[in-house]
Design a protein around this motif. Structure first.
Motif, PDB file in Angstrom:
ATOM      1  N   THR A  13       9.995  24.953  33.047  1.00 14.38           N
ATOM      2  CA  THR A  13      10.584  24.896  31.699  1.00 14.38           C
ATOM      3  C   THR A  13      10.306  23.541  31.049  1.00 14.38           C
ATOM      4  O   THR A  13       9.724  23.478  29.947  1.00 14.38           O
ATOM      5  N   ASP A  32      11.437  13.261  36.083  1.00 11.75           N
ATOM      6  CA  ASP A  32      12.014  14.128  37.118  1.00 11.75           C
ATOM      7  C   ASP A  32      12.468  13.285  38.304  1.00 11.75           C
ATOM      8  O   ASP A  32      11.806  12.303  38.675  1.00 11.75           O
ATOM      9  N   ALA A  33      13.576  13.701  38.877  1.00 13.90           N
ATOM     10  CA  ALA A  33      14.116  13.010  40.045  1.00 13.90           C
ATOM     11  C   ALA A  33      13.113  13.030  41.198  1.00 13.90           C
ATOM     12  O   ALA A  33      13.054  12.100  42.004  1.00 13.90           O
ATOM     13  N   SER A  43      11.581  26.223  40.411  1.00 11.08           N
ATOM     14  CA  SER A  43      10.124  26.364  40.233  1.00 11.08           C
ATOM     15  C   SER A  43       9.391  26.183  41.557  1.00 11.08           C
ATOM     16  O   SER A  43       8.287  26.705  41.735  1.00 11.08           O
ATOM     17  N   SER A  46      10.237  29.760  43.442  1.00 10.88           N
ATOM     18  CA  SER A  46      10.098  30.998  42.666  1.00 10.88           C
ATOM     19  C   SER A  46       9.063  31.979  43.205  1.00 10.88           C
ATOM     20  O   SER A  46       8.039  31.591  43.768  1.00 10.88           O
ATOM     21  N   GLY A  49       6.718  36.056  39.671  1.00 18.77           N
ATOM     22  CA  GLY A  49       6.432  37.364  39.072  1.00 18.77           C
ATOM     23  C   GLY A  49       6.394  37.280  37.555  1.00 18.77           C
ATOM     24  O   GLY A  49       7.231  36.615  36.940  1.00 18.77           O
ATOM     25  N   ALA A 172      17.884  10.648  36.597  1.00 13.71           N
ATOM     26  CA  ALA A 172      18.329   9.974  35.379  1.00 13.71           C
ATOM     27  C   ALA A 172      19.741  10.423  35.027  1.00 13.71           C
ATOM     28  O   ALA A 172      20.162  11.521  35.401  1.00 13.71           O
ATOM     29  N   GLU A 308      19.036  27.609  41.487  1.00 12.61           N
ATOM     30  CA  GLU A 308      18.869  27.697  40.038  1.00 12.61           C
ATOM     31  C   GLU A 308      20.223  27.858  39.359  1.00 12.61           C
ATOM     32  O   GLU A 308      21.168  28.369  39.961  1.00 12.61           O
ATOM     33  N   GLY A 335      13.216  32.908  34.532  1.00 11.11           N
ATOM     34  CA  GLY A 335      12.648  31.958  33.579  1.00 11.11           C
ATOM     35  C   GLY A 335      11.158  31.707  33.718  1.00 11.11           C
ATOM     36  O   GLY A 335      10.556  31.081  32.845  1.00 11.11           O
ATOM     37  N   GLN A 337       8.438  33.917  33.881  1.00 13.15           N
ATOM     38  CA  GLN A 337       7.566  34.689  32.991  1.00 13.15           C
ATOM     39  C   GLN A 337       7.597  34.147  31.570  1.00 13.15           C
ATOM     40  O   GLN A 337       6.567  34.060  30.906  1.00 13.15           O
TER      41      GLN A 337
HETATM   42  C1  LIG Z   1      13.799  32.378  44.640  1.00 15.27           C
HETATM   43  C2  LIG Z   1      13.517  32.525  43.174  1.00 15.27           C
HETATM   44  C3  LIG Z   1      12.630  33.500  42.740  1.00 15.27           C
HETATM   45  C4  LIG Z   1      12.342  33.634  41.379  1.00 15.27           C
HETATM   46  N1  LIG Z   1      11.421  34.569  40.984  1.00 15.27           N
HETATM   47  C5  LIG Z   1      11.108  34.684  39.663  1.00 15.27           C
HETATM   48  C6  LIG Z   1      10.116  35.608  39.225  1.00 15.27           C
HETATM   49  O1  LIG Z   1       9.506  36.321  40.030  1.00 15.27           O
HETATM   50  N2  LIG Z   1       9.846  35.688  37.892  1.00 15.27           N
HETATM   51  C7  LIG Z   1      10.507  34.919  36.965  1.00 15.27           C
HETATM   52  O2  LIG Z   1      10.245  35.044  35.773  1.00 15.27           O
HETATM   53  N3  LIG Z   1      11.431  34.007  37.364  1.00 15.27           N
HETATM   54  C8  LIG Z   1      11.734  33.877  38.675  1.00 15.27           C
HETATM   55  N4  LIG Z   1      12.667  32.971  39.082  1.00 15.27           N
HETATM   56  C9  LIG Z   1      13.257  32.100  38.082  1.00 15.27           C
HETATM   57  C10 LIG Z   1      12.341  30.960  37.693  1.00 15.27           C
HETATM   58  O3  LIG Z   1      11.617  30.502  38.822  1.00 15.27           O
HETATM   59  C11 LIG Z   1      13.186  29.853  37.095  1.00 15.27           C
HETATM   60  O4  LIG Z   1      13.885  30.395  35.983  1.00 15.27           O
HETATM   61  C12 LIG Z   1      12.377  28.660  36.651  1.00 15.27           C
HETATM   62  O5  LIG Z   1      11.565  28.187  37.704  1.00 15.27           O
HETATM   63  C13 LIG Z   1      13.325  27.578  36.178  1.00 15.27           C
HETATM   64  O6  LIG Z   1      12.570  26.427  35.960  1.00 15.27           O
HETATM   65  P1  LIG Z   1      13.255  25.123  35.390  1.00 15.27           P
HETATM   66  O7  LIG Z   1      12.160  24.201  35.074  1.00 15.27           O
HETATM   67  O8  LIG Z   1      14.215  25.509  34.298  1.00 15.27           O
HETATM   68  O9  LIG Z   1      14.189  24.579  36.582  1.00 15.27           O
HETATM   69  P2  LIG Z   1      13.744  23.897  37.956  1.00 15.27           P
HETATM   70  O10 LIG Z   1      12.449  24.406  38.427  1.00 15.27           O
HETATM   71  O11 LIG Z   1      14.906  24.032  38.881  1.00 15.27           O
HETATM   72  O12 LIG Z   1      13.528  22.373  37.574  1.00 15.27           O
HETATM   73  C14 LIG Z   1      14.577  21.499  37.273  1.00 15.27           C
HETATM   74  C15 LIG Z   1      14.052  20.095  37.506  1.00 15.27           C
HETATM   75  O13 LIG Z   1      14.975  19.147  36.987  1.00 15.27           O
HETATM   76  C16 LIG Z   1      14.924  17.999  37.797  1.00 15.27           C
HETATM   77  N5  LIG Z   1      16.160  17.249  37.596  1.00 15.27           N
HETATM   78  C17 LIG Z   1      17.406  17.715  37.751  1.00 15.27           C
HETATM   79  N6  LIG Z   1      18.319  16.756  37.479  1.00 15.27           N
HETATM   80  C18 LIG Z   1      17.614  15.651  37.158  1.00 15.27           C
HETATM   81  C19 LIG Z   1      17.990  14.335  36.790  1.00 15.27           C
HETATM   82  N7  LIG Z   1      19.269  13.972  36.702  1.00 15.27           N
HETATM   83  N8  LIG Z   1      17.011  13.448  36.528  1.00 15.27           N
HETATM   84  C20 LIG Z   1      15.702  13.799  36.621  1.00 15.27           C
HETATM   85  N9  LIG Z   1      15.310  15.062  36.969  1.00 15.27           N
HETATM   86  C21 LIG Z   1      16.244  15.962  37.242  1.00 15.27           C
HETATM   87  C22 LIG Z   1      14.807  18.573  39.206  1.00 15.27           C
HETATM   88  O14 LIG Z   1      14.292  17.606  40.116  1.00 15.27           O
HETATM   89  C23 LIG Z   1      13.871  19.753  38.979  1.00 15.27           C
HETATM   90  O15 LIG Z   1      12.511  19.413  39.224  1.00 15.27           O
HETATM   91  C24 LIG Z   1      12.978  32.808  40.431  1.00 15.27           C
HETATM   92  C25 LIG Z   1      13.879  31.829  40.858  1.00 15.27           C
HETATM   93  C26 LIG Z   1      14.149  31.678  42.224  1.00 15.27           C
HETATM   94  C27 LIG Z   1      15.104  30.608  42.675  1.00 15.27           C
END
Ligand SMILES: Cc1cc2nc3c(=O)[nH]c(=O)nc-3n(C[C@H](O)[C@H](O)[C@H](O)COP(=O)(O)OP(=O)(O)OC[C@H]3O[C@@H](n4cnc5c(N)ncnc54)[C@H](O)[C@@H]3O)c2cc1C
Length: 385
Positions: A13, A32-33, A43, A46, A49, A172, A308, A335, A337
């Motif tokens: 995201t 990122d931390a 991520s 995940s 899919g 952060a 998540e 999230g 896709q």
């Molecule tokens: C097991 C699993 C399977 C999934 N399968 C699918 C799928 O098949 N299809 C689909 O569409 N979605 C799927 N999802 C959902 C999808 O993977 C997530 O919605 C998406 O990866 C979310 O990404 P993100 O960047 O929002 O969060 P994240 O990937 O969790 O990233 C958050 C980031 O923020 C950083 N962060 C947090 N706090 C701080 C801070 N204070 N300072 C600096 N950095 C910080 C963390 O280090 C991390 O890197 C799945 C999720 C899981 C858990």
């Protein structure tokens, strides 16, 4: 130091948002931390899919936008995303489940999705290894899969090439001046100021927002994944789910089968880290083997869990929250896709204001009472005895 926009979180995201902003010429810092798609982020864990069918109504326009983008995203980013487009197949094994398939097809067609109705023989034409017990399928031929870790890394690298600063390795906290968020402070005492700070911090969102007195209706949950040993490649082209099973199933480029679904993992007590539950793994494997009988010839070789933020209504929170603060969180396990669409729309929203496709995700849209929120957060993780 300063930027126009700071993006906290280099998962798919935050990475997508930072890249789209940088491409548009904004001065962006992606922080990122740990780094892009590190354990135990969503991520990192995940399933990757790319399913466009069966989405929430509010998601559908974003899903369609993302589905059109995925086939060209690797070329745009100049990266191998391990993407493939063998379609997605949602299966019914009973008469009652067939009604659910018909309902999904009708709803998705009304939303503008190209979705096909496959009879039993047609299912086995595109996926011969699927159980003969599958009676009816909903098939979206443009769907597929990609590697979330590669995607997150490619977004960050492309953002940097377009001028974004990357700062990885330190968590952060948010800086404030009265009600306004003015940037971030790092553990080493340095700060970074920006007109807008985007929180794309996944499972860590609650902790980051708590000092502001902001309590979104979200909870952190771990989900677990399983991986089989290697099978001959190209046995299963589509990604697969089933009406009556808690299952997602796909074959990776390596030949291994990967199994997910909404199987909760257990908290370990170490930050947001979660670990697979053996009882869930056994059920997860058995459900997959019922759909793909050749799994009886394979072994479980790896399992993992990632964490998540899930929202109380299953939809993310995307939009302005306080002066200087923009949220993109609560993606509730779907999230990946939509991430290219989220990146493009958030960049547009920050530049032009009031992006209508994001209106359904406004952070202030829900006001659950304390009892509802407590019940949501207390829902047990064990789904099997
Ligand atoms: C097991 C699993 C399977 C999934 N399968 C699918 C799928 O098949 N299809 C689909 O569409 N979605 C799927 N999802 C959902 C999808 O993977 C997530 O919605 C998406 O990866 C979310 O990404 P993100 O960047 O929002 O969060 P994240 O990937 O969790 O990233 C958050 C980031 O923020 C950083 N962060 C947090 N706090 C701080 C801070 N204070 N300072 C600096 N950095 C910080 C963390 O280090 C991390 O890197 C799945 C999720 C899981 C858990």
């Amino acid at each position: 130091m300063s930027a126009d926009v700071i993006v906290i979180g280099a998962g798919v995201t935050g990475g997508a948002i930072a890249w789209h902003l940088a491409r548009d010429g904004a001065r962006v810092a992606l922080i990122d931390a740990a780094g892009p798609a590190c354990r135990p982020s969503a991520s990192w864990a995940s399933a990757g899919g790319l399913r466009s069918q069966g989405r929430h109504a509010a998601d559908q326009p974003l899903t369609l936008m993302a589905a059109a983008r995925w086939p060209v995203l690797g070329a745009e980013l100049g990266a191998d995303l391990e993407e493939s487009f063998g379609g997605h197949l949602h299966l019914a094994e009973t008469g009652e489940e067939c009604a659910a398939i018909e309902a999904r097809i009708a709803a998705d067609r009304a939303g503008g999705l190209a979705i096909e109705r496959l009879e039993a023989a047609q299912i086995r034409e595109i996926a011969p290894e699927i159980t003969p017990r599958a009676l009816l399928g909903a098939y979206t031929p443009g769907d597929g899969q990609a590697h979330p870790g590669r995607v997150a890394r490619a977004f960050a690298e492309a953002a940097e090439q377009d001028g974004a600063q990357l700062r990885f390795g330190q968590p952060a906290t948010l800086l404030r001046d009265g009600d306004r968020v003015t940037g971030v402070a790092f553990a080493d005492g340095t700060t970074l100021r920006a007109a807008t700070t985007v929180v794309a911090a996944g499972a860590w969102t609650q902790a980051l927002l708590a000092p502001l007195g902001l309590d979104l209706p979200i909870r952190a949950r771990g989900l677990q994944m399983l991986l089989s040993d290697l099978a001959p490649r190209d046995l299963l082209a589509p990604t697969v789910t089933a009406v009556g099973r808690n299952l997602s199933l796909k074959q990776l480029r390596s030949g291994a089968f990967m199994m997910g679904g909404r199987w909760f993992a257990r908290p370990t007590g170490r930050g947001q880290e979660t670990a697979p539950l053996d009882a869930h793994a056994a059920k997860q494997w058995a459900g997959a083997a019922a759909i793909l009988p050749r799994l009886a010839r394979h072994r479980l070789v790896h399992q993992w869990a990632g964490t998540e933020a899930q929202s109380i209504d299953g939809d993310p929170f995307i939009g302005r929250s306080r002066p200087g603060l923009y949220l993109a969180c609560g993606f509730s396990n779907h999230g990946f896709q939509i991430c290219p669409a989220v990146g493009a729309l958030v960049a547009r929203d920050l530049r032009d204001g009031a992006e209508p496709l994001l209106a359904p995700f406004a952070p202030g849209r829900l006001a659950p009472d304390a009892a509802q929120l407590a019940a949501f957060r207390a829902e047990p993780i064990l789904e099997v005895a």
